[in-house]
Design an enzyme around this catalytic site. Structure first.
Site, mmCIF file in Angstrom:
data_model
loop_
_atom_site.group_PDB
_atom_site.id
_atom_site.type_symbol
_atom_site.label_atom_id
_atom_site.label_comp_id
_atom_site.label_asym_id
_atom_site.label_seq_id
_atom_site.Cartn_x
_atom_site.Cartn_y
_atom_site.Cartn_z
ATOM 1 C CG MET A 79 -1.864 -1.175 1.317
ATOM 2 S SD MET A 79 -2.826 -1.205 2.848
ATOM 3 C CE MET A 79 -1.580 -1.727 4.037
ATOM 4 C CB SER A 107 3.985 0.338 -1.890
ATOM 5 O OG SER A 107 3.634 1.042 -3.061
ATOM 6 C CE1 TYR A 130 0.937 -0.641 -9.191
ATOM 7 C CE2 TYR A 130 2.050 0.607 -7.471
ATOM 8 C CZ TYR A 130 0.932 -0.061 -7.936
ATOM 9 O OH TYR A 130 -0.186 -0.153 -7.149
ATOM 10 C CB THR A 156 0.757 -4.305 -8.802
ATOM 11 O OG1 THR A 156 1.033 -4.608 -7.430
ATOM 12 C CG2 THR A 156 -0.704 -3.909 -8.931
ATOM 13 C CE LYS A 233 -1.869 -6.757 -4.019
ATOM 14 N NZ LYS A 233 -2.875 -5.868 -4.637
ATOM 15 C CG HIS A 257 -5.409 -2.085 -7.012
ATOM 16 N ND1 HIS A 257 -4.215 -2.348 -7.635
ATOM 17 C CD2 HIS A 257 -5.202 -0.952 -6.285
ATOM 18 C CE1 HIS A 257 -3.331 -1.411 -7.311
ATOM 19 N NE2 HIS A 257 -3.904 -0.558 -6.495
#
Length: 360
Positions: A79, A107, A130, A156, A233, A257
């Site tokens: 997160m 994250s 990411y 993700t 994910k 998400h």
């Protein structure tokens, strides 16, 4: 340590502490927020079938996930922006997760650097990734995560663009001026602090910086540059789970998400058993989305998840009492799981199987 009656009760208490813009960012979903609500409501359509006289005086919640033993089947998911909740940001959350013996997933857009998070806690940790349009940024993050002792990469895949988060657009979401994104040069954080009318600074950053052209070839590329196992994910469709196996994923996380991306998609728990079937035991399956009760965890394990990830309640605990609040949330959930196991006739996690549940 904060007193907790149930995890749902924490949201209203945290709301009193947070700026409305920041609360809406954490609590909100996309579109009409149907999926956000469905993530909670879907659990009520699954019932438990307890067995009696099973000798449950001693119970054990330990489980091994990608080779790491954790003390109970709950992880802290990736997160962003923990600094919105507490001055110690991700450092407090990572320490809290370590104190209860579980995995913390840092994250990409943490307020504290991945190295600082690693230095703050001796607990097990993964790094969530990411993929940036500039692949050099991504490669650098991967190398830094490996060097800092993270044991897996959590890619993700459900965010080519930000979802239609109307609360954020209404509030002109922007990051408070005192926060930074320590994984990046200062210019990245400054982009998050510029809010235009009817626009979210985060949504603009995602559109400008993250690679919306990702394909399964990029998973292969990531595995080729990473010494760490790769977790996918954001999977909701069995065919995608099967493709994740084909492309060497060490695990998949069934997730939408937190109801923040495409509205109108199913709750992860409703797709879990089909995804477990699709991977055929070739990779581990985890789940997030609306887990608030120990009974929810039992239902997920019965349907084939190895563990679950619990997000917003951890941030509410962080808001209310920092590291101790994170510990309180996780320990409360551990206690609920323990009681649910006893009442369901399960002394160990191996006793939890599909016979424990029935769906409407």
């Amino acid at each position: 340590m904060i007193e907790i009656l149930n995890l749902d009760s924490l949201e209203a208490r945290a709301r009193e502490r947070l700026d409305p813009m920041l609360f809406d960012y954490i609590a909100g979903g996309s579109g009409d927020e149907w999926t956000l609500r469905e993530n909670r409501e879907a659990w009520s359509r699954i019932q438990l079938l307890p067995r009696m006289l099973r000798g449950v005086g001693n119970r054990d919640q330990r489980v091994t996930i990608l080779g790491t033993e954790v003390t109970f089947p709950v992880l802290v998911p990736p997160m962003g922006f923990h600094g919105l909740c507490h001055v110690d940001a991700e450092l407090a959350t990572a320490r809290g997760a370590a104190r209860v013996g579980t995995i913390f997933v840092a994250s990409t857009v943490s307020n504290r650097s991945l190295e600082a998070i690693a230095d703050s806690s001796s607990g097990p940790r993964w790094f969530q990734l990411y993929v940036y349009r500039d692949k050099a940024i991504t490669r650098d993050l991967v190398q830094r995560a490996a060097a800092a002792g993270y044991t897996a990469l959590c890619l993700t895949v459900d965010t080519p663009l930000a979802g239609q988060r109307e609360r954020d657009r209404r509030n002109r979401l922007r990051m408070p001026s005192h926060l930074s994104l320590e994984n990046f040069p200062a210019a990245h954080a400054e982009r998050h602090k510029l809010g235009n009318e009817g626009e979210s600074a985060l949504a603009r950053y995602i559109a400008d910086m993250w690679d919306a052209n990702l394909t399964w070839d990029d998973v292969d590329w990531l595995r080729s540059i990473s010494p760490l196992p790769v977790i996918i994910k954001g999977v909701l469709v069995p065919d995608d789970a099967a493709l994740a196996v084909e492309h060497g994923a060490a695990a998949v996380i069934v997730s939408n998400h937190g109801g923040r991306q495409l509205d109108g998609v199913p709750a992860p728990i409703t797709m879990l058993s089909r995804i477990v079937d699709a991977v055929g035991g070739q990779t581990e399956v985890l789940l997030d989305g609306g887990v608030r009760r120990g009974t929810d965890v039992l239902k997920a394990l019965a349907l084939g998840a190895r563990a679950v990830l619990v997000g917003r309640p951890v941030l509410w605990g962080l808001t209310l009492d920092g590291e101790a609040g994170v510990v309180a949330v996780l320990e409360h959930l551990r206690a609920e799981i323990d009681l649910a196991m006893a009442l369901a006739g399960c002394a160990t996690l191996n006793d939890i199987d599909s016979a424990l549940v029935v769906s409407e």
